[in-house]
Design an enzyme around this catalytic site. Sequence first.
Site, short mmCIF file in Angstrom:
data_model
loop_
_atom_site.label_atom_id
_atom_site.label_comp_id
_atom_site.label_asym_id
_atom_site.label_seq_id
_atom_site.Cartn_x
_atom_site.Cartn_y
_atom_site.Cartn_z
N ASN A 149 0.86 -1.18 0.00
CA ASN A 149 0.00 0.00 0.00
C ASN A 149 0.90 1.23 0.00
O ASN A 149 1.42 1.64 1.03
CB ASN A 149 -0.88 -0.07 1.26
CG ASN A 149 -1.78 1.13 1.44
OD1 ASN A 149 -1.66 2.11 0.70
ND2 ASN A 149 -2.66 1.06 2.41
N ARG B 193 -2.78 -1.81 -3.34
CA ARG B 193 -3.86 -0.85 -3.18
C ARG B 193 -3.65 0.23 -4.24
O ARG B 193 -2.57 0.84 -4.30
CB ARG B 193 -3.81 -0.21 -1.80
CG ARG B 193 -4.78 0.94 -1.66
CD ARG B 193 -4.63 1.56 -0.30
NE ARG B 193 -5.58 2.63 -0.09
CZ ARG B 193 -5.24 3.89 0.19
NH1 ARG B 193 -3.96 4.23 0.28
NH2 ARG B 193 -6.15 4.79 0.39
N HIS C 58 -11.45 5.31 0.40
CA HIS C 58 -11.50 4.40 1.57
C HIS C 58 -12.47 3.24 1.33
O HIS C 58 -12.96 2.64 2.28
CB HIS C 58 -11.99 5.12 2.85
CG HIS C 58 -11.02 6.11 3.42
ND1 HIS C 58 -11.43 7.20 4.14
CD2 HIS C 58 -9.67 6.16 3.39
CE1 HIS C 58 -10.37 7.89 4.53
NE2 HIS C 58 -9.29 7.28 4.08
N ARG D 224 -6.84 17.94 6.14
CA ARG D 224 -7.73 18.42 5.07
C ARG D 224 -8.96 19.11 5.66
O ARG D 224 -9.49 18.66 6.68
CB ARG D 224 -8.20 17.25 4.19
CG ARG D 224 -7.10 16.55 3.46
CD ARG D 224 -7.67 15.59 2.42
NE ARG D 224 -6.67 14.67 1.97
CZ ARG D 224 -6.67 13.36 2.24
NH1 ARG D 224 -7.65 12.83 2.93
NH2 ARG D 224 -5.70 12.60 1.80
N GLU E 277 -7.25 -2.87 6.06
CA GLU E 277 -7.32 -2.72 4.60
C GLU E 277 -6.42 -3.74 3.90
O GLU E 277 -6.76 -4.24 2.84
CB GLU E 277 -6.91 -1.29 4.21
CG GLU E 277 -8.00 -0.29 4.54
CD GLU E 277 -7.54 1.15 4.47
OE1 GLU E 277 -6.95 1.63 5.45
OE2 GLU E 277 -7.77 1.79 3.43
#
Length: 406
Positions: free
Chosen positions: A7, A95, A184, A245, A388
């Site tokens: 990832n 990913r 996500h 963010r 994940e």
Amino acid sequence: MKILVINTGSSSIKFKLFELPQEQELLGGTVEKIGEKKGSMRYMLTTPTGEKIEEQMEEAFTDYRSGLHKIAEVLFKREYGLLNNPEDIQVVGHRVVHGGERFSQPVRINDQVLQQIEALVPLAPLHNPPNLEGIKVSYEIFPAAQQMAVFDTAFHQTLPSFAYRYAIPHHFYEKHQVRVYGMHGTSHQYVAQQAAHYLERPLQNLHLITVHLGNGCSMTAIKEGKSFDTSMGFSPLAGLVMGTRSGDIDPAVIFYMGRRLQMSMDEIDQTLNKQSGLKGLAHSNDLRDIIQREAEGEQEAKQALELYTYRIKKYLGAYYAALGKVDAIIFTAGVGENSPLIRARSCAGLERLGILIDPAKNAAKTTTIREIQQPNSAVKILVIPTNEELAIAREAYELVQTKQSD
Ligand code: ADP
């Protein structure tokens, strides 16, 4: 079968080695601060004799290539006994952040797929290039392995058009692919599947709201097991208040920053993506630190937490309305799994919607799936650890099985 999951983030590489179908994690680690003067690597592994080893080291990595080669060094280290040669890895699962409208499922990578991921770079300029680099280097290190891509946007390809279109002239969508993609997806899908398993109900019968609160934060409304709406948009910038963010903002603020404050596009981009959110409000993107400062009476920290949890609450209400009924709300990722305070404040005042957190259950510290609602709460509230990398390994494994039976 040994599956390596890679990832590559915007300045890090997370990696895990699994044995499937047992889902045994043999190695897991991170390479951090790629491209910076000071970098680091840490990993944990279990040797074939059952010994647990944990290592942490400072080392600078000029690029993703050097980071990936360092990971290979660990994989092949004789004393660890993980791999003897590159052929021991049958599958590498990658990913990939942006799959556009092209990819709604994981795929086996070939030249055509590589070109398609490359073509999506304008939509994810910070993310798809490191993902591509990860794939290319992994081809070199493991030439015999099957390389699979699992897309972060794929789960959200089921959004109805009224949720994914923006109210701007058609050609921005038709010619320029401007729409909501969401991110996500692997995490939202994984915790939804875990919830279905835990609740012993088929996923396709469930209405869920998944709340992923890590450094990046997003929420998804899941209707009958499918993503129906999600808080990130064309990019990961939309929606919740995040580590750095801003989340939702009136786009006119951008015109104001540009015209009135004479900021360049790059400066505005940096400000909203890297200097905003918790960092902009409280000078830190580590929630633990902000919670601690609020407890010491600091106003700035208090305000940051208010904005953060109020935004989550607004989305809970919006997604409740979008779904009509909700079987469960699921909290996941660093903050979602570990912060009773954030969970409690995000759900406070929603009793009339049948959302009632139990303070004692919420405060309990466990690392497994658990319910934290009161007995009379109509909506279940679950804390589910995300994984994940395991989700990617599962998807890659399933893909190999279907390919083999074709
Ligand atoms: P990433 O998106 O980088 O994978 P994580 O899912 O690891 O991020 O989440 C990182 C965030 O989780 C950080 O803001 C960190 O402060 C927060 N976090 C971790 N543990 C706790 C805790 N016990 N309480 C509050 N926040 C926590």
